[in-house]
Design an enzyme around this catalytic site. Sequence first.
Site, PDB file in Angstrom:
ATOM      1  N   CYS B  13       2.842  15.718  15.412  1.00 24.82           N
ATOM      2  CA  CYS B  13       1.246  15.955  15.263  1.00 24.82           C
ATOM      3  C   CYS B  13       0.768  14.251  15.779  1.00 24.82           C
ATOM      4  CB  CYS B  13       0.566  15.990  14.019  1.00 24.82           C
ATOM      5  SG  CYS B  13      -1.148  15.633  13.912  1.00 24.82           S
ATOM      6  N   PRO B  14      -0.035  14.225  16.828  1.00 20.97           N
ATOM      7  CA  PRO B  14      -0.970  15.433  17.549  1.00 20.97           C
ATOM      8  C   PRO B  14      -0.308  15.668  18.783  1.00 20.97           C
ATOM      9  CG  PRO B  14      -1.967  13.318  17.784  1.00 20.97           C
ATOM     10  CD  PRO B  14      -0.742  12.890  17.310  1.00 20.97           C
TER      11      PRO B  14
END
Lengths: 131, 76
Positions: B13-14
């Site tokens: 993430c991200p």
Amino acid sequence: MDRAPKLSIILASEELEKVHAASLMGSVAAMSGMEVSLFVTMNALIPFLKKTAEKQSFKMGEMGTSLLEKTDRFDTLLENGKALGSLKVYACALAMDVMGWTMEDFLPVFDDVIGVTAFFNLAQDGQILTM
Amino acid sequence: MIKKTIDARGSYCPGPLMELIKAMRAAAVGDVIEVWSNDAGSAKDIPEWVNKMKHTLVHVQETDGFYKIAVEKTHP
């Protein structure tokens, strides 16, 4: 169309984990259509110094070590947020003056050096996060 | 149906969200993009982004230890 919601983040910690979290939140918010200002002040400027970043001599714990090993570093997150949304990064003028730093000393993520009054103008009527 | 597949396995993430956003920008309205991710956080967060940005979530499938998340671009 409504104006984009504003998010302003005040980052005052040099801990890599907080710098990473602020950069991640800022970039995801920008990629989600928010207008984001990240104000980097006090010790939080230290990890952004070229000399700190080159040596990876960040103040960090176990989490920070894993983040550096496995994920994109905070400055990459910020570059991505800038490329894919509205994200501006500002260095605190007072902290720069006190330490005698210039933009040349830092990773190239800063858009400008501003004071608190300018920051509050940017942040007006939006949400403010402090880290 | 799926116009483009992005393999973002191994990215945290991200990263997968970012790859999806880049592909969505380049896509035409009506195109379906599928992103592969083995990051559980992204499997939760990508659908949130899709809803917020008012695109359409086609599916979230978990197979062989990773997620396939398909999104239709519904507006420019």
